[in-house]
Design a protein around this motif. Structure first.
Motif, PDB file in Angstrom:
ATOM      1  N   THR A 141      68.396  29.873  42.668  1.00 41.84           N
ATOM      2  CA  THR A 141      68.219  31.286  43.023  1.00 41.84           C
ATOM      3  C   THR A 141      69.556  31.785  43.592  1.00 41.84           C
ATOM      4  OG1 THR A 141      67.335  30.494  45.111  1.00 41.84           O
ATOM      5  CG2 THR A 141      65.736  31.184  43.469  1.00 41.84           C
ATOM      6  N   PRO A 142      69.768  33.092  43.613  1.00 42.43           N
ATOM      7  CA  PRO A 142      71.071  33.620  44.004  1.00 42.43           C
ATOM      8  C   PRO A 142      71.523  33.135  45.386  1.00 42.43           C
ATOM      9  CG  PRO A 142      69.759  35.348  43.025  1.00 42.43           C
ATOM     10  CD  PRO A 142      68.868  34.167  43.151  1.00 42.43           C
ATOM     11  N   GLY A 143      72.821  32.832  45.472  1.00 48.18           N
ATOM     12  CA  GLY A 143      73.426  32.477  46.752  1.00 48.18           C
ATOM     13  C   GLY A 143      73.332  31.014  47.115  1.00 48.18           C
ATOM     14  N   MET A 144      72.726  30.221  46.254  1.00 47.48           N
ATOM     15  CA  MET A 144      72.495  28.821  46.616  1.00 47.48           C
ATOM     16  C   MET A 144      73.488  27.857  45.947  1.00 47.48           C
ATOM     17  SD  MET A 144      69.678  28.582  48.516  1.00 47.48           S
ATOM     18  CE  MET A 144      68.770  27.079  48.174  1.00 47.48           C
TER      19      MET A 144
ATOM     20  N   GLU B  41      72.883  31.439  38.592  1.00 45.58           N
ATOM     21  CA  GLU B  41      72.028  31.863  39.704  1.00 45.58           C
ATOM     22  C   GLU B  41      71.169  33.025  39.226  1.00 45.58           C
ATOM     23  OE1 GLU B  41      74.398  30.965  43.795  1.00 45.58           O
ATOM     24  OE2 GLU B  41      75.141  32.651  42.622  1.00 45.58           O
ATOM     25  N   HIS B  42      69.872  32.950  39.516  1.00 45.14           N
ATOM     26  CA  HIS B  42      68.992  34.023  39.051  1.00 45.14           C
ATOM     27  C   HIS B  42      67.691  33.982  39.841  1.00 45.14           C
ATOM     28  CE1 HIS B  42      66.759  36.695  36.378  1.00 45.14           C
ATOM     29  NE2 HIS B  42      67.926  37.017  35.836  1.00 45.14           N
ATOM     30  N   GLU B  43      67.155  35.152  40.120  1.00 43.03           N
ATOM     31  CA  GLU B  43      65.867  35.228  40.828  1.00 43.03           C
ATOM     32  C   GLU B  43      64.769  34.456  40.094  1.00 43.03           C
ATOM     33  OE1 GLU B  43      65.240  36.142  43.667  1.00 43.03           O
ATOM     34  OE2 GLU B  43      66.936  37.443  44.255  1.00 43.03           O
ATOM     35  N   ALA B  44      64.834  34.479  38.773  1.00 44.15           N
ATOM     36  CA  ALA B  44      63.768  33.852  37.973  1.00 44.15           C
ATOM     37  C   ALA B  44      63.621  32.370  38.252  1.00 44.15           C
ATOM     38  CB  ALA B  44      64.045  34.073  36.485  1.00 44.15           C
TER      39      ALA B  44
ATOM     40  N   GLU C 296      75.400  33.175  32.511  1.00 46.03           N
ATOM     41  CA  GLU C 296      74.268  34.094  32.680  1.00 46.03           C
ATOM     42  C   GLU C 296      73.029  33.490  32.023  1.00 46.03           C
ATOM     43  OE1 GLU C 296      74.410  36.840  34.509  1.00 46.03           O
ATOM     44  OE2 GLU C 296      76.476  36.221  34.940  1.00 46.03           O
ATOM     45  N   LEU C 297      71.906  33.894  32.529  1.00 47.62           N
ATOM     46  CA  LEU C 297      70.636  33.475  31.929  1.00 47.62           C
ATOM     47  C   LEU C 297      70.298  34.366  30.737  1.00 47.62           C
ATOM     48  CD1 LEU C 297      69.426  31.218  33.552  1.00 47.62           C
ATOM     49  CD2 LEU C 297      67.657  32.766  34.349  1.00 47.62           C
ATOM     50  N   GLY C 298      69.796  33.778  29.678  1.00 51.54           N
ATOM     51  CA  GLY C 298      69.331  34.581  28.548  1.00 51.54           C
ATOM     52  C   GLY C 298      67.922  35.083  28.821  1.00 51.54           C
TER      53      GLY C 298
END
Lengths: 459, 257, 325
Positions: free
Chosen positions: C42-45, C65-68, C176-178
């Motif tokens: 997740t973002p920031g980790m 990094e992504h919220e998902a 980036e995440l697809g």
């Protein structure tokens, strides 16, 4: 007392004196709270080892407790304080002779190992105590063990042709042998069968084997009332000889249902499990007749199958009975038997005792031969309840005797049932027991405290 | 709703298990063959849901030798409705890629809303087949669940993962696998036993499923099999009041602390 | 010839630290080729984790990094790996053999048409490529496997590989995440483990202390905890101890529990049923303390102590404390 001279008298590795290891040899499955701490445990590997131990003990007046697999239920191999536990676990050779249809077996072999060795030659050793996978054949001889197929095939003694026995003075004798007929002298072989290690130490057994059992046809039936089920049992056993005829009461059915969730009828008062091992065509006739008798006696549900795998799945309900009841608490496992017509009275009487003593008693029975196993359940941490269970244990035996039955059908007297022996067999028969014991083991070295009261033997 | 349960016949882990040192295949004679205990819990989960909900059908799916048929009959007796058995000599020594392809193909042919499996088999210990199937049939996966709730449209459960417990939810169709935290299996009842032999049991060959085991796709191959040398006893000392000290020295000496 | 790329999954704990198994995953990767670490959080980790990956030998780290990642099961990671696989055509992919690692390996192997080697206890390279080692039937057999061609995806059993990579300053690539498939399972809730302590996880711990029935009670089991903490060890239990209620099921070592392969396994009051041995007999050194000199555990112990655990263990802890003030 130290036992360095015992250690040096035996080949290396036979004697255990380590307390933590000896813990494993103090109890059998009766978990006698009065078990003593032995001086030593000896794992014999030969008749000569056994003779050494018995002579050593006899010279010093030390008790010898012979032990098979420790699966006994009456405390027959409970360790005696300061005595020697003589374990047979390393003596387990099996030799099958297909020509004479006999097997020569050492006492430590498991019942299941004997069955398997016989099966390799297309032969069968029938006696099948429920513990057959973890009980020794020596222990079976010592208690004259029974089982499920006894209703048709008889008990252990019916398959013993000969014994090697080490006597209390250290002599080794051979009694009987691989002969079906042998009437020379008193039948001493039979004397040692069921003697629970009190007359001699069994070192070798010659067993009679019979042709392999045919795959069975199996039937289960449930009944709404107890009377209906016992009437059905009488009707079946007076007209046929099924190879299995087992009974479970309502508390047992419910315990099994709790453990297996197999969908048994919790309202049923009784369930019967019946097998016929006649050739297929006759088995079908026999089972059809049994089915009709069950219906005639208001059976609720009846299922039958000729498929051995399905039959085995049916019988699971009975095989699970003891493990299932065991999940409810600690058990006192009774072993009383009555003449068949009294079976209903016995089960009803047990129900009364359970109510009066406010404990659970689940009854299973080898119904075909009148041998029942009331399972008395108690919480081991509740001392008051435990006491009530022990009182009920005695009352069940008293009831059986009143009904013309026996205090033990197949487990033996051991130490647990010793107080009830005199009341059951009577003064004259007890006196005979004492005289025979004194004749063979005057110093009371062999399994003292089992079956007979040591104090009574001294007088 | 149709639930497919993946069941597997394995060598009984309570006895000796052996690999053939030449072929690398399990030696059938060495052990009893039993239904893998973890898959029996998967069956229990499906059957108990079928009892509590309307219109739920439970089908068993396996691949394996002929002996698996008797295992399937016994498992049908627990209350499943039908069984599907892929039986083909081409499956001997199948790798996970082929196994997943075969199971996915048979599942697609039967059609189902939910697949339940054990998390890790006691013989292969791979634990990847359920998710490989999910990928092949275009379903969600939710594996190694310690609890399982099934509705008409979704499954929910908890799984232990990095540093905690997560609750996961998947919309159907989905593939889930369960751990031994789920309830153990019931024993078959008399009615179930009698009914089992009349229940449909279908067998399929690889050709039926249109699968060529010799297709030129990457396969995992076995290079060698050796029997591990049995561990032997090392030094054994009796405590004479200084065993704690001696153990400390031993650990320091071996640089284990 | 340039070294082959080995894509290596480096899971990140909720605390932001790399999972303990990262060191051996990167070690195994370094044995085979050039390790490329992959971190999906997740973002920031991710930043700090990527730096530590360098210390463990990851020359390159791909970071997404992504919220998902906190709300969707497995798919974000599979997506990052699929892209990395297409970019790099790695010779192998290494992931931990735990539940998330297995899911990733499973999806990726189907998506990239790669062979898979699961529950691997070691790797090496021969003239034809990468060879995976397996320990079969409770460590009674070992086998070696390989792929006929293409990438080999490996799930690595924790605690199995000793080799460690050399520290480097990692080159960090952000990716980036697809788009994620709509049917993926979602994570609706997370609760941090209540057992969380400084004690290392049983599965990957280099030292494991396990207690058995011989500890006598739940109170007695505290002795195993004390020793585990004194040694910085993971804590395990035998099935008998779990059945008797001394320890939670999650600590059970054996056939139906966790399989461990630590450098040091100390068994306290465990008799050593076959089912237990199956879960620990690949430990490099086994020490057993038991009152019963005939306990089967002694047959496989490198050092067996016949004695009372309640005397031996406190003395051991004292002595070690004195050695390391």
């Amino acid at each position: 007392m130290s036992c360095e001279d015992l250690v040096s008298a035996l080949p290396e590795g036979r004697v255990i004196t380590e307390p933590a290891t000896m813990e494993n040899y103090r109890w059998d499955r009766a978990n006698d709270p009065d078990a003593g701490t032995p001086l030593a445990v000896v794992r014999a590997e030969s008749t000569s080892d056994i003779q050494t131990v018995v002579r050593y003990a006899a010279e010093r007046g030390i008790a010898v407790v012979p032990r098979g697999a420790g699966s006994g239920l009456s405390g027959g191999s409970t360790a005696v304080e300061g005595g020697i536990v003589l374990s047979m676990e390393r003596m387990r050779e099996i030799t099958v002779d297909p020509l004479t249809r006999t097997a020569v077996v050492q006492p430590g072999a498991f019942n299941s190992e004997v069955k398997a060795a016989a099966a390799e030659h297309g032969l069968w050793y029938p006696p099948d105590p429920s513990s057959y996978e973890f009980c020794s054949i020596g222990g079976n001889i010592a208690t004259n063990a029974g089982g499920l197929c006894c209703v048709k095939y008889g008990v252990t003694t019916d398959y013993v042709l000969g014994l090697g026995v080490v006597l209390a003075d250290g002599r080794s004798v051979q009694l009987g042998g691989p002969r079906l007929k042998d009437v020379a002298g008193l039948d001493l072989t039979k004397l040692f069968i069921g003697s629970e290690g009190t007359l001699g130490v069994i070192t070798e057994i010659t067993l009679r084997l019979i042709p392999a059992q045919r795959p069975p046809t199996t039937l289960v039936a449930t009944f709404k009332t107890l009377d209906a089920s016992t009437d059905a049992i009488l009707a079946i056993s007076s007209s046929m000889r099924p190879s299995m005829l087992e009974f479970m009461d309502r508390p047992t059915i419910n315990a099994v249902e709790d453990a297996t969730r197999m969908g048994l009828d919790r309202e049923a008062a009784a369930m019967l499990v019946v097998q016929s091992d006649e050739p297929a065509e006759f088995a079908a006739q026999e089972i059809a007749k049994i089915e009709a008798l069950c219906h005639e006696h208001q059976a609720d549900e009846v299922f039958s199958t000729t498929d051995p795998d399905e039959g085995e799945a049916f019988v699971v309900a009975r095989r699970m009975a003891i493990p299932a009841v065991e999940q409810k608490g600690s058990l006192l496992l009774e072993d009383v038997g009555v003449p068949l017509p009294k079976l209903g009275d016995l089960v009803r009487g047990i129900e009364r005792i359970a109510q009066q003593r406010d404990i659970v008693i689940a009854v299973i029975a080898h119904a075909g031969d009148g041998n029942t196993h009331p399972l008395l359940v108690f919480d081991p941490t509740d001392h008051e309840q435990k006491e009530r269970a022990h009182l009920a244990y005695g009352e069940v035996m008293d009831l059986a005797v009143q009904l013309g039955g026996t205090i033990t059908g197949e487990h033996g007297v051991g130490r647990l049932k010793r107080p009830w022996l005199a009341g059951y067999i009577g003064a004259d028969a007890l006196d005979l027991n004492h005289r025979i014991k004194m004749a063979l083991d005057p110093l009371n070295v062999l399994n003292p405290g089992a079956v007979l009261d040591p104090a009574a033997l001294k007088s | 709703m149709r639930i497919a349960v993946l069941v597997k016949e394995v060598p009984d882990s309570y006895g000796a298990r052996r690999l053939n040192l030449t072929t690398g295949l399990a030696e059938r004679e060495a052990s009893d063959r039993v239904l893998d205990e973890i898959t029996s819990r998967a069956v229990e989960a499906a059957v108990s849901h079928a009892e509590s909900a309307e219109g739920v059908e439970v089908v068993l799916v396996t691949m394996g030798p002929e002996s698996a048929e008797s295992m399937l009959r016994k498992t049908l007796a627990m209350g499943a409705d039908s069984a599907h058995h892929v039986l083909d000599p081409g499956l001997l020594g199948a790798d996970m890629t082929l196994s997943a392809e075969v199971l996915a193909a048979v599942l697609q042919r039967i059609g189902c809303d939910l697949v339940i499996s054990g998390d890790v088999s006691s013989d292969g210990t791979g634990g990847v087949i359920p998710t490989m199937i999910a990928e092949r049939i275009g379903a969600a996966h939710a594996t190694s669940l310690d609890s399982l709730t099934i509705t008409d449209s979704s499954v929910t459960g908890n799984r232990e993962t990095y540093g905690g417990t997560v609750t996961v939810e998947a919309q159907l169709p989905a593939v889930v696998s369960v751990t031994e935290r789920l309830p153990d299996a019931r024993f078959p009842g008399f009615k179930g036993i009698m009914a089992a032999k009349k229940k449909p049991l279908e067998t399929y060959t690889l050709a039926d499923l249109g699968i060529d085991p010799a297709a030129d796709v990457p396969r995992s191959i076995l290079l060698s099999v050796t029997e591990a040398p049995a561990r032997t006893a090392g030094e054994k000392i009796h405590d004479e009041g200084d065993a704690g000290k001696r153990l400390a020295e031993y650990l320091i000496d071996k640089k284990l602390v | 010839m340039a070294q082959q790329k080995i894509l290596t999954y480096l899971p990140v704990l909720p605390s932001g630290e790399l999972m303990g198994s990262a060191a051996e995953l990167l070690g195994a990767a370094a044995q085979l080729g050039s390790p490329v670490g992959v971190i999906v959080t997740t973002p920031g980790m991710a930043e700090a984790a990527a730096e530590s990956a360098g210390e463990l030998g990851a020359a390159t780290v791909r970071v997404a990094e992504h919220e998902a990642v906190g709300t969707t099961l497995t798919e974000p990671t599979v997506d990052v790996f699929t892209t990395a696989w297409e970019d790099l055509r790695p010779e192998a992919v290494l992931v931990p053999n735990d539940i998330d690692g297995r899911d990733l390996a499973a999806r990726l192997s189907v998506r990239t048409h790669s062979a898979i080697a699961a529950d691997v206890v070691g790797v090496h390279r021969d003239e034809e490529g990468i060879v995976a080692h397996h320990s079969v039937y409770g460590s009674t057999f070992t086998t070696e496997s390989a792929t006929t061609h293409g990438t080999l995806i490996i799930t690595l059993r924790e605690g199995a590989v000793d080799y460690r990579g050399q520290p480097v300053t990692p080159e960090i690539h952000r990716v980036e995440l697809g788009e994620l498939p709509p049917q993926a399972a979602s994570i609706t809730e997370f609760s941090a483990s209540v057992e969380a302590s400084t004690r290392p996880d049983l599965r990957g711990a280099p030292t494991v202390v396990a207690g058995g029935r011989g500890l006598g009670s739940a109170e007695g089991f505290a002795l195993a905890e004390q020793l585990a903490d004194a040694l910085g060890a993971g804590l395990g239990a035998s099935r008998a101890a779990v059945d008797a209620g001394y320890a939670p099921h999650s600590l059970q070592v054996g056939q139906t529990g966790v399989t461990v392969a630590p450098d040091l396994y100390i068994a306290l009051g465990i008799s050593g049923a076959v089912q237990h041995l199956a879960g620990m007999q690949t430990a490099k050194t086994v020490v057993a303390i038991n009152k019963d000199p005939e306990a089967p555990i002694f047959d496989i112990a490198d050092l067996g102590i016949v004695g009372d655990v309640f005397e031996v263990v406190p003395q051991l802890i004292e002595t070690l404390k004195a050695q390391r003030p």
